[in-house]
Motif scaffolding. Structure first.
Motif, PDB file in Angstrom:
ATOM      1  N   THR A   7      90.218  35.530  -1.640  1.00 32.26           N
ATOM      2  CA  THR A   7      89.917  36.127  -0.527  1.00 32.26           C
ATOM      3  C   THR A   7      90.628  37.295  -0.992  1.00 32.26           C
ATOM      4  O   THR A   7      91.596  37.559  -1.584  1.00 32.26           O
ATOM      5  CB  THR A   7      90.296  35.671   0.764  1.00 32.26           C
ATOM      6  OG1 THR A   7      91.903  35.496   0.888  1.00 32.26           O
ATOM      7  CG2 THR A   7      89.803  34.238   1.275  1.00 32.26           C
ATOM      8  N   ALA A   8      89.983  38.431  -0.325  1.00 29.58           N
ATOM      9  CA  ALA A   8      90.771  39.991  -0.512  1.00 29.58           C
ATOM     10  C   ALA A   8      92.369  39.791  -0.149  1.00 29.58           C
ATOM     11  O   ALA A   8      93.051  40.575  -1.000  1.00 29.58           O
ATOM     12  CB  ALA A   8      90.104  40.980   0.426  1.00 29.58           C
ATOM     13  N   LEU A  10      88.752  45.495  -5.701  1.00 28.98           N
ATOM     14  CA  LEU A  10      87.662  45.029  -5.368  1.00 28.98           C
ATOM     15  C   LEU A  10      86.246  45.998  -5.366  1.00 28.98           C
ATOM     16  O   LEU A  10      85.348  45.503  -5.673  1.00 28.98           O
ATOM     17  CB  LEU A  10      87.528  44.328  -3.819  1.00 28.98           C
ATOM     18  CG  LEU A  10      88.170  43.159  -3.812  1.00 28.98           C
ATOM     19  CD1 LEU A  10      88.767  42.868  -2.281  1.00 28.98           C
ATOM     20  CD2 LEU A  10      87.222  41.850  -4.154  1.00 28.98           C
ATOM     21  N   TRP A  55      81.587  43.276  -1.166  1.00 31.98           N
ATOM     22  CA  TRP A  55      82.771  41.869  -1.081  1.00 31.98           C
ATOM     23  C   TRP A  55      82.966  41.746   0.079  1.00 31.98           C
ATOM     24  O   TRP A  55      83.215  40.543   0.640  1.00 31.98           O
ATOM     25  CB  TRP A  55      84.139  42.199  -1.856  1.00 31.98           C
ATOM     26  CG  TRP A  55      84.657  43.510  -1.210  1.00 31.98           C
ATOM     27  CD1 TRP A  55      84.473  44.983  -1.717  1.00 31.98           C
ATOM     28  CD2 TRP A  55      85.866  43.593  -0.402  1.00 31.98           C
ATOM     29  NE1 TRP A  55      85.222  45.552  -1.045  1.00 31.98           N
ATOM     30  CE2 TRP A  55      86.237  44.741  -0.078  1.00 31.98           C
ATOM     31  CE3 TRP A  55      86.442  42.458   0.384  1.00 31.98           C
ATOM     32  CZ2 TRP A  55      86.950  45.259   0.537  1.00 31.98           C
ATOM     33  CZ3 TRP A  55      87.258  42.907   1.352  1.00 31.98           C
ATOM     34  CH2 TRP A  55      87.789  44.063   1.444  1.00 31.98           C
ATOM     35  N   ARG A  56      82.620  42.604   1.267  1.00 30.04           N
ATOM     36  CA  ARG A  56      82.669  42.455   2.756  1.00 30.04           C
ATOM     37  C   ARG A  56      81.545  41.882   3.234  1.00 30.04           C
ATOM     38  O   ARG A  56      81.405  41.483   4.674  1.00 30.04           O
ATOM     39  CB  ARG A  56      82.896  43.702   3.346  1.00 30.04           C
ATOM     40  CG  ARG A  56      84.292  44.461   3.157  1.00 30.04           C
ATOM     41  CD  ARG A  56      84.352  45.776   3.855  1.00 30.04           C
ATOM     42  NE  ARG A  56      85.448  46.565   3.709  1.00 30.04           N
ATOM     43  CZ  ARG A  56      86.716  46.384   4.136  1.00 30.04           C
ATOM     44  NH1 ARG A  56      86.962  45.725   4.953  1.00 30.04           N
ATOM     45  NH2 ARG A  56      87.610  47.228   3.677  1.00 30.04           N
ATOM     46  N   GLU A  92      92.036  46.230  -2.552  1.00 28.12           N
ATOM     47  CA  GLU A  92      90.667  46.748  -2.006  1.00 28.12           C
ATOM     48  C   GLU A  92      90.209  47.700  -3.016  1.00 28.12           C
ATOM     49  O   GLU A  92      88.919  47.546  -3.136  1.00 28.12           O
ATOM     50  CB  GLU A  92      91.047  47.473  -0.479  1.00 28.12           C
ATOM     51  CG  GLU A  92      89.738  47.653   0.152  1.00 28.12           C
ATOM     52  CD  GLU A  92      89.944  48.337   1.610  1.00 28.12           C
ATOM     53  OE1 GLU A  92      89.032  49.111   1.819  1.00 28.12           O
ATOM     54  OE2 GLU A  92      90.724  47.561   2.235  1.00 28.12           O
TER      55      GLU A  92
END
Length: 183
Positions: free
Chosen positions: A115-116, A153, A167-168, A150
Motif C-alpha cells: 500500500t502507499a 508512485l 495507483w489511487r 507519493e
C-alpha cells in the motif's frame, strides 16, 4: 533514507557477476557469441535482475527481468548486453565504448503487494500495472530524485503511461527490494 538490504552476495560473487556483465557487453558490441564462465550454485539460482550501463558518467541503458526467469548469472549476461545494445532510448555501444562502461546490477526480490503507506523510498522498488501497461522504477530512483512515496508512485504510474494517480484508482501496486552493487 531506508536502511540498506543485507547483502546476500559475497564480494567474490559480485565481482563474478560484474565480470560476466562486462564480457557479455564486449561480446555483444563485437557481435560475437558469449558463453559465461562456470559459477557456483548460488549464482545459478533463478532471480530477477536489472543491469544499468553508464558511459562517461551518463546513463546509457537499463534493462532487466522482474521475475526469476533464468539463473542469475545468465540474467545478468542477457540484461547487460541488452542494456548496452538494445535499450531503445540509446544508440548501441561501439566496441571501443564497451571497454569504458561502468555497471550497476540490481538483484531483485520477488514482487509483493504494497500500500502507499507502506512504501519506503530507497528500500522499495515499485511496479504499477493496469491491464497491459506496467511501469517499474528501481529502489535507488526515488532517493536520486528526492521523491517521497507519493511522488515515487506518481512517477511509476507515468512510466507505465498511466494517469499519474492511477495507483489511487485500481492500478495494481507491487514492491520489491534489491541488492544493488556496481562500480
Amino acid at each position: 533514507m531506508a536502511e540498506p538490504i543485507p547483502a546476500e552476495y559475497s564480494a567474490a560473487e559480485r565481482e563474478i557477476l560484474l565480470r560476466i556483465a562486462h564480457r557479455s557487453i564486449e561480446a555483444a558490441a563485437r557481435n560475437s557469441e558469449f558463453h559465461p564462465e562456470p559459477v557456483g550454485e548460488h549464482l545459478q539460482e533463478p532471480r530477477g535482475a536489472f543491469t544499468t550501463v553508464h558511459l562517461h558518467g551518463q546513463l546509457h541503458g537499463c534493462v532487466g527481468y522482474i521475475l526469476p526467469l533464468l539463473p542469475l548469472h545468465m540474467t545478468v549476461a542477457e540484461t547487460a548486453a541488452s542494456a548496452a545494445m538494445r535499450d531503445p532510448r540509446f544508440v548501441p555501444l561501439q566496441p571501443d565504448e564497451a571497454l569504458e562502461t561502468k555497471l550497476e546490477i540490481s538483484v531483485l526480490s520477488k514482487p509483493f503487494p504494497i500500500t502507499a503507506g507502506q512504501i519506503e523510498p530507497g528500500k522499495h522498488g515499485l511496479i504499477v500495472s493496469d491491464g497491459r501497461r506496467r511501469g517499474l522504477l528501481l529502489p535507488q530512483v526515488a532517493p536520486e530524485h528526492g521523491w517521497d512515496a507519493e511522488q515515487f508512485l506518481t512517477h511509476t504510474c507515468l512510466k507505465a503511461r498511466l494517469p499519474a494517480d492511477a495507483w489511487r484508482h485500481g492500478a495494481r501496486v507491487e514492491a520489491f527490494t534489491a541488492e544493488i552493487f556496481g562500480e
